[in-house]
Each structure stands twice: as C-alpha cells, then as structure tokens.
Design an enzyme around this catalytic site. Structure first.
Site, PDB file in Angstrom:
ATOM      1  N   CYS A  69      -8.141   4.606  18.593  1.00 55.66           N
ATOM      2  CA  CYS A  69      -8.757   3.293  18.381  1.00 55.66           C
ATOM      3  C   CYS A  69      -8.578   2.928  16.911  1.00 55.66           C
ATOM      4  CB  CYS A  69     -10.238   3.238  18.715  1.00 55.66           C
ATOM      5  SG  CYS A  69     -10.636   3.583  20.417  1.00 55.66           S
ATOM      6  N   LYS A 107      -1.508   7.963  18.366  1.00 53.82           N
ATOM      7  CA  LYS A 107      -0.930   8.778  17.311  1.00 53.82           C
ATOM      8  C   LYS A 107      -1.948   9.703  16.676  1.00 53.82           C
ATOM      9  CE  LYS A 107       2.281   8.719  13.591  1.00 53.82           C
ATOM     10  NZ  LYS A 107       3.216   9.522  14.373  1.00 53.82           N
ATOM     11  N   HIS A 155      12.403  33.040  35.897  1.00 52.29           N
ATOM     12  CA  HIS A 155      11.146  33.493  36.510  1.00 52.29           C
ATOM     13  C   HIS A 155      10.392  32.326  37.122  1.00 52.29           C
ATOM     14  CE1 HIS A 155      11.739  37.503  34.995  1.00 52.29           C
ATOM     15  NE2 HIS A 155      11.992  37.012  33.798  1.00 52.29           N
ATOM     16  N   GLU A 193       7.683  11.998  26.008  1.00 55.10           N
ATOM     17  CA  GLU A 193       6.795  11.007  25.372  1.00 55.10           C
ATOM     18  C   GLU A 193       7.361   9.589  25.470  1.00 55.10           C
ATOM     19  OE1 GLU A 193       4.498  12.346  21.373  1.00 55.10           O
ATOM     20  OE2 GLU A 193       6.632  12.764  21.355  1.00 55.10           O
ATOM     21  N   ASN A 217     -14.875   3.782  16.961  1.00 54.53           N
ATOM     22  CA  ASN A 217     -13.811   4.735  17.246  1.00 54.53           C
ATOM     23  C   ASN A 217     -14.472   6.097  17.356  1.00 54.53           C
ATOM     24  OD1 ASN A 217     -11.559   6.428  17.154  1.00 54.53           O
ATOM     25  ND2 ASN A 217     -11.353   6.251  14.941  1.00 54.53           N
ATOM     26  N   GLY A 218     -14.218   6.823  18.439  1.00 53.65           N
ATOM     27  CA  GLY A 218     -14.815   8.155  18.575  1.00 53.65           C
ATOM     28  C   GLY A 218     -15.477   8.322  19.927  1.00 53.65           C
ATOM     29  N   ARG A 256      -2.784   3.607  17.089  1.00 52.75           N
ATOM     30  CA  ARG A 256      -3.984   4.388  17.379  1.00 52.75           C
ATOM     31  C   ARG A 256      -4.526   4.118  18.790  1.00 52.75           C
ATOM     32  NH1 ARG A 256      -6.241   6.430  12.673  1.00 52.75           N
ATOM     33  NH2 ARG A 256      -8.179   6.791  13.752  1.00 52.75           N
ATOM     34  N   LYS A 267       9.732  14.980  22.790  1.00 52.38           N
ATOM     35  CA  LYS A 267      10.242  13.634  22.467  1.00 52.38           C
ATOM     36  C   LYS A 267      10.724  12.957  23.737  1.00 52.38           C
ATOM     37  CE  LYS A 267       8.787  13.650  19.514  1.00 52.38           C
ATOM     38  NZ  LYS A 267       7.809  13.778  18.537  1.00 52.38           N
ATOM     39  N   TRP A 301      -8.177   2.702  22.574  1.00 54.07           N
ATOM     40  CA  TRP A 301      -7.609   3.758  23.426  1.00 54.07           C
ATOM     41  C   TRP A 301      -8.805   4.289  24.206  1.00 54.07           C
ATOM     42  CZ3 TRP A 301      -8.010   9.010  24.452  1.00 54.07           C
ATOM     43  CH2 TRP A 301      -6.895   9.614  25.057  1.00 54.07           C
ATOM     44  N   GLU A 313      10.151  20.774  20.836  1.00 55.57           N
ATOM     45  CA  GLU A 313      10.009  19.457  20.220  1.00 55.57           C
ATOM     46  C   GLU A 313      10.942  18.441  20.899  1.00 55.57           C
ATOM     47  OE1 GLU A 313       7.870  18.157  18.558  1.00 55.57           O
ATOM     48  OE2 GLU A 313       8.718  16.432  17.548  1.00 55.57           O
TER      49      GLU A 313
HETATM   50  C1  G6P Z   1      -0.628  13.084  18.786  1.00 58.52           C
HETATM   51  C2  G6P Z   1       0.685  12.492  18.335  1.00 58.52           C
HETATM   52  C3  G6P Z   1       1.695  13.590  18.042  1.00 58.52           C
HETATM   53  C4  G6P Z   1       1.124  14.573  17.022  1.00 58.52           C
HETATM   54  C5  G6P Z   1      -0.219  15.121  17.477  1.00 58.52           C
HETATM   55  C6  G6P Z   1      -0.909  15.888  16.365  1.00 58.52           C
HETATM   56  O1  G6P Z   1      -0.480  13.651  20.044  1.00 58.52           O
HETATM   57  O2  G6P Z   1       1.193  11.602  19.315  1.00 58.52           O
HETATM   58  O3  G6P Z   1       2.891  13.030  17.546  1.00 58.52           O
HETATM   59  O4  G6P Z   1       2.024  15.621  16.839  1.00 58.52           O
HETATM   60  O5  G6P Z   1      -1.104  14.058  17.843  1.00 58.52           O
HETATM   61  O6  G6P Z   1      -1.256  14.993  15.357  1.00 58.52           O
HETATM   62  P1  G6P Z   1      -1.398  15.362  13.829  1.00 58.52           P
HETATM   63  O7  G6P Z   1      -1.771  14.078  13.168  1.00 58.52           O
HETATM   64  O8  G6P Z   1      -2.513  16.373  13.759  1.00 58.52           O
HETATM   65  O9  G6P Z   1      -0.112  15.917  13.352  1.00 58.52           O
END
Ligand code: G6P
Length: 622
Positions: A2, A617, A518, A502, A112-113, A27, A499, A76, A495
């Site tokens: 948020c 994010k 397995h 996501e 937010n929270g 956010r 990507k 969010w 990673e």
């Molecule tokens: C969210 C984001 C990711 C990020 C993760 C951890 O899921 O979409 O891209 O890696 O949070 O966030 P941070 O700010 O702690 O790196």
C-alpha cells in the site's frame, strides 16, 4: 505494501497526490483513492478500483477535487476484497458511500499495514454505536481514533496516541480531522513513513520516490511516533504527547532515476542500469584495490571472530543470499546457512554467539526480514544489513549497514537491486577470505580486479538481448518452464525462475539439477522448455547429463554458459553465452539473460510487467 501520500500547502493537492501515488503504485495497485479538503469545507472522497489511472480518469486528473490539503492511497488488499468500498480513504462516519462527495465524518484516513486485533476493536466500537460499511481493518482503526477523540474530548495527537496504545500490528496512518482544516496527522509502527517539508508545503509518504520531485530533505518517522503537519512545518510527538526533536536526512537519489527515461518499462530500464548499480556498489566498497568495510564498521577482527554466518532474506534477496552462501563458503571456508526470513523468525534456531546474521533487503522494510533482524538482536547476535534504501527501518536497526547503491527501483520484479546485492556479497566473501587467511593477497588483488570488470561484461550481455527477445516470443505460450543448475548455477536458476513466473505468469520451477529425477522430471513432456545454467566448469558435465535426461523425454533445451563451452551446443537446442569471468562472479552475468527472458516473455504475452498481478514490491505485512 500500500502506498500513502499526504500533502498540505499552497498548491492544488489532488494532482500532487496522484503524481506521488503513481510513483508508489509498485506498493500495491488493486484500488486507489483520494480525500481532499478545500479550506474549511468537508473532505471529499473519491475511490476507484484497479490501477491508479482509473482514479485519475474519475477525477479528471485531480481537477474535479479542488483543495490544498489531502491524502491519497494505492492499495494491496489484506483485509477485505479489492473493491471500491474497501478502497481507502476510510471515514469515521457510518455512511456506506461509493459516489464522490463531501463526507460527514470527523476523521478520514489511509492506512498501510495490518491491525491484528481489529475484530476485538470492532466489537468494542459496535457496542458503542459505530456501524461498519467495509471489511477492512483500516475502517476500525479510524473509528477507534474518532471514538477516543470524542469520548475524552482531546486533540488529534492525544486521540492518535490512545489508539496506538490499544492497537496491535503494524501501520502507517495518515489522517485528517474535520475540526483541523489544513492539517494532516501521521502515525507509524513498523510500516515506513517519511515526512518532507519545503517552503510552504509539507508532504507525507510511504517512500521517497513519491515526493522526490518536491524535496530531498526528509524526516524518517520513528516507531510509535505521531506527526502533525501544517503547510511548511511538522512537529513530532512521542506516545506521551511530548515533542520529539528530529534530524533530517538528505536523499541523494536524483528524481530522474525514478522516471522511465525513454524505456518502455521500468523493468527493462532497470535491467540496463545493472552495470551502473554494480559499478557504484563496488566503488563504494573497493578503495585503492582493497575492500574497505569501514563504512559498515566491520573490522577485520569482527570478521576473523565470526564463526558462522546466517543469511536471512525474502524473495530475490534470499536468492542473492543463496549465491552469497556458495561464494563465502568456498572462498572464506566459513559455514553459512541461508534462511527465509518468514521461517527464521519462527524457528528456534540455536544461533552461535559469534555468529553474524546478514539481512539482505532492497527496501529495508520487508516485515519478515525486519522481524528476523530483531530476533537476532534480541539474542545478542551481531547483525549486518545489506540494504538499498537509505534510512529504512532495517538499516536503522541493524548493528552494521552495507548499502547497495542501485538507486530507486520501481519495477516490482527486482533486477538491479539483486545485482547490487550480489556485488555486496562478493565483497564480503573476499574480505572474510582474506582476513581469515584463506585467500593469499595476490589472488585477492586479482579477484578484485576481475570483479571490477563485471559491469562492462554485463554491458556485453545486454548487447545480445535481441536473441533472447526472439527466443521469448517463440516460447511465450509455454505452460511450464524448468530451470536447472548445480551449486552457484542453482542459485542463479532460482532467480531466473522467479523472474519468469513473476512477470509472465508461466508456471516455472527451479531445481537443483540432480534433484530433478526425484519427481519433477515426470512433468517433462514433448517441447517442455528446460533451461540449464552451466557456468561452473566442474559441474557442467553433471548438469549436461541431467539436461540430456530431459531431452530423452521430449524437452526443448536452452543452455546458458560462458564463451568457450561450445560443446553445450551438442546437447542444447538453443544456447546463450556470457563473457568469461571468475566462476564466483559469473552469476552476475548469467542472471541477465534470464531477467531478459522473463521480461520479454511477459511483454510478448501483453502483460503489465512492471506491476504483475497480486504482487507488491515492498511487503510490509507478514
Ligand atoms: C517482494 C518483491 C521482491 C523482493 C522481496 C523482498 O516480494 O517483489 O522483488 O525480492 O519482496 O524484498 P526486499 O525489499 O526485502 O528485498
């Protein structure tokens, strides 16, 4: 999660709030809303579901809401489905409202929270005659402030303080009171909130990019603090209602770095900014060919004494930790455990007293990572934060801070911050290895020299993006993608797979190559895309065998390796090469084609790659 913006000043508030919210949309973006006051008139509230542009259209880009004081929110959803009624701002009055217009309420606010005890508080308020129109915890907290405000006939600060004592959970709240035109009140616990003041204007925001255009001088609100803003001035209060003096922090990011700068999306812009992110991070740590951790106050003695490393993080930051684990263990011969912060916080781990807990986080606000940091500190274990956002909560609470210099990252799917995190982990590993006597000074110097060439080598990888774009369009309709690798290649595969899922919404999984047989190999059928990451020379043959096993079941194979390993083409149907470098650092090159693959696949599928569905994010809730 948020995004919140507040403004009181001399200009029209709504366009400023919409602009600020557009920079916070990462956010959360399932609905948005504004509450604007025009002088002493009642606040007018307008909300819209979906992306912010719906709210902008509904308010004629803010023009239909005159007034120089207001608050805004991009959501969010946590409590209550993402619809217009549950969108913020929320009001203390009882009317269910969906149309825009003045609201007969004494308190209006955005949040937010998560309020953990909201059910109990709601019951208390219901017993006192309040009615509820939404399913949100936010409406409860705003009505609670209203309740104390009226019951004790106290001012906004005292009413907010009473609420803070009663509420459990995390929050950043921005409120307006009907009796206090031109004033905005903010409160926070465990969710970020900054205040900017310049000339005749005051701003509140969840994050720096929202107000960077207007001011670089900001105050970071502390936990359980309250702020009263009037145009051009802010006063902070503690829980007793006593004034708190605060210093400002100067933000050095330039406003342009939070713009797309000619790129179609932030994600591709940020992928291209990786050479700079890595260069800047390395050059802030490496001085005269040596790693200097004095900025983080990490002395050689501390590193020598460290008996065990725990790396704790979420999402991509956790993947950077995985890569860091392999490099630290190999170079410094120090035991490392990588833990997901959400697991770490509830496990009863027996932490060694001379351990070092490294928390990696781009935002420095991730709720689980913050909780893990606090647990380590409570246990008296030394903590190091590897963080991108200056002044964030994790950075402020850790014993040591190593900043990554990726600049503001806007796309929800991280790329350049992850790249900078890898750089920081390499530097830590090299210095630990040197001071523990596991790396001789010549090799240390040579490795640093090689490390400094990585930014240019990333540029080279980016030059090859056309081939990846072509390949992405070929597989844009894939159902499943599997990424496999061993050792560091496995960390990079994790990673790459994240990507892909996501931003393209294609189901993808990353497997340690030897583990595939397995169970997961049962999912491989004709034309299933299997991507092998093959940069670790001592493991290439092993992973190649696993790829061959997939091919025998009909898989289409993509290989990702360094120049020189041309025999991969005997097995793979499509091969991508990255420049040669030291095997410890090659992940920084290998991850780039995988980021591009996710990006271009998402674009080929016509998706909003910068704001994928359901994600946020900065995850400031558990
Ligand atoms: C969210 C984001 C990711 C990020 C993760 C951890 O899921 O979409 O891209 O890696 O949070 O966030 P941070 O700010 O702690 O790196």
């Amino acid at each position: 999660m948020c995004g919140i913006v507040g403004y009181t000043g001399t200009r029209e508030a709504a366009p400023i709030l919409l602009d600020g919210l557009s920079r916070l949309e990462y956010r959360g973006y399932d609905s948005a809303g504004l509450a604007i006051r025009n002088g002493t008139e009642l606040a007018r509230v307008v909300k819209a579901t979906g992306k912010l542009k719906n709210l902008a259209e509904k308010t004629d880009n803010g023009r239909s809401l005159p007034g120089t004081c207001g608050i805004g929110h991009t959501r969010w959803a946590t409590h209550g489905e993402p619809n217009q009624t549950n969108a913020h701002p929320h009001v203390s009055g009882n009317a269910r409202r969906s149309a825009s217009g003045p609201v007969e309420s004494d308190v209006v606010g955005v949040h937010n929270g998560i309020i953990e005890n909201f059910e109990e508080l709601k019951q208390k308020l219901l017993n006192n005659g309040y009615q509820f129109y939404s399913g949100t915890d936010t409406e409860v907290v705003i009505k609670l402030v209203d309740y104390y405000y009226k019951k004790y006939k106290i001012g906004p600060v005292d009413a907010i303080n009473r609420m803070m004592v009663r509420v459990k959970g995390s929050y950043a709240l921005v409120l307006m009171f009907r009796d206090y035109p031109g004033e905005i009140y903010a409160a926070r616990k465990d969710s970020p909130m900054i205040i900017g003041v310049t000339g005749e204007e005051s701003f509140a925001a969840s994050d720096v990019p929202a107000i960077l255009k207007y001011t670089r001088t900001v105050y970071y609100m502390g936990n359980l603090e309250c702020a009263r803003m009037i145009p051009g001035s802010v006063t902070f209060y503690d829980l007793n209602g006593d004034e708190v003096q605060k210093d400002t922090t100067e933000i050095t990011w330039d406003a342009e770095s939070a713009e797309k700068g000619g790129f179609e999306h932030f994600m591709i812009k940020e992928i291209h900014e990786q050479p700079k992110a890595m260069h800047d991070t390395l050059n802030s740590i490496i001085r005269d060919g040596r790693i200097d951790l004095s900025g983080a106050e990490l002395t050689d003695e501390i590193l020598q004494k460290t008996s065990q490393v725990y790396i704790v993080a979420c999402g991509s930051a956790w993947h950077a930790g995985m890569a860091g684990q392999y490099v630290i263990e190999d170079l410094a011969e120090l035991p490392v455990r990588v833990e997901l912060a959400s697991e770490f916080r509830y496990r009863k781990l027996l932490l060694e007293k001379d351990a070092l807990v490294i928390v990696i986080s781009q935002s420095g606000e991730t709720a689980d990572s913050l909780a893990a940091l606090r647990i380590a500190r409570e246990k008296g274990i030394r903590t190091l934060a590897v963080v991108n956002v200056v002044g964030s909560t994790i950075a402020r609470e850790a014993d040591h801070v190593l900043y990554t210099l990726a600049g503001p990252e806007i796309a929800v799917a991280t790329t350049k911050a992850y790249c900078a995190q890898l750089a920081a982990m390499y530097c830590l590993a090299l210095q630990m290895a040197l001071v523990r006597g596991r790396l001789d000074p010549e090799r240390y110097t040579a490795m640093i020299e090689e490390l400094l060439t990585i930014p240019d080598k990333i540029e080279k990888v980016l030059e090859d993006k056309g081939r990846i774009q072509w390949f992405s369009s070929k597989f844009a309709n894939a159902q499943d993608v599997f990424f496999i690798g061993r050792g560091l290649d496995y960390a990079i595969s994790l990673e790459g797979s994240l990507k892909m899922k996501e931003v393209s919404y294609i189901h993808s999984e990353s497997y340690a190559a030897g583990e595939l047989k397995h169970g997961t190999i049962s999912l491989v059928e004709d034309n299933t895309l299997v991507i092998g990451v093959l940069t670790q020379n001592d493991l290439i043959e092993k992973t190649t065998s696993n790829m061959t096993e997939c091919k025998a079941r009909g898989a289409y194979l993509m290989g990702l390796t360094s120049y020189g390993n041309y025999s991969i083409e005997d097995v793979a149907d499509f091969t991508i090469y990255v420049p040669k470098t030291d095997s410890h650092f090659v992940g920084s090159l290998a991850v780039v084609p995988l980021q591009l693959l996710g990006y271009y696949t998402g674009v080929a599928r016509g998706l909003d790659v910068d704001k994928p569905r359901n994600l946020a994010k900065s995850v400031t809730v558990e």
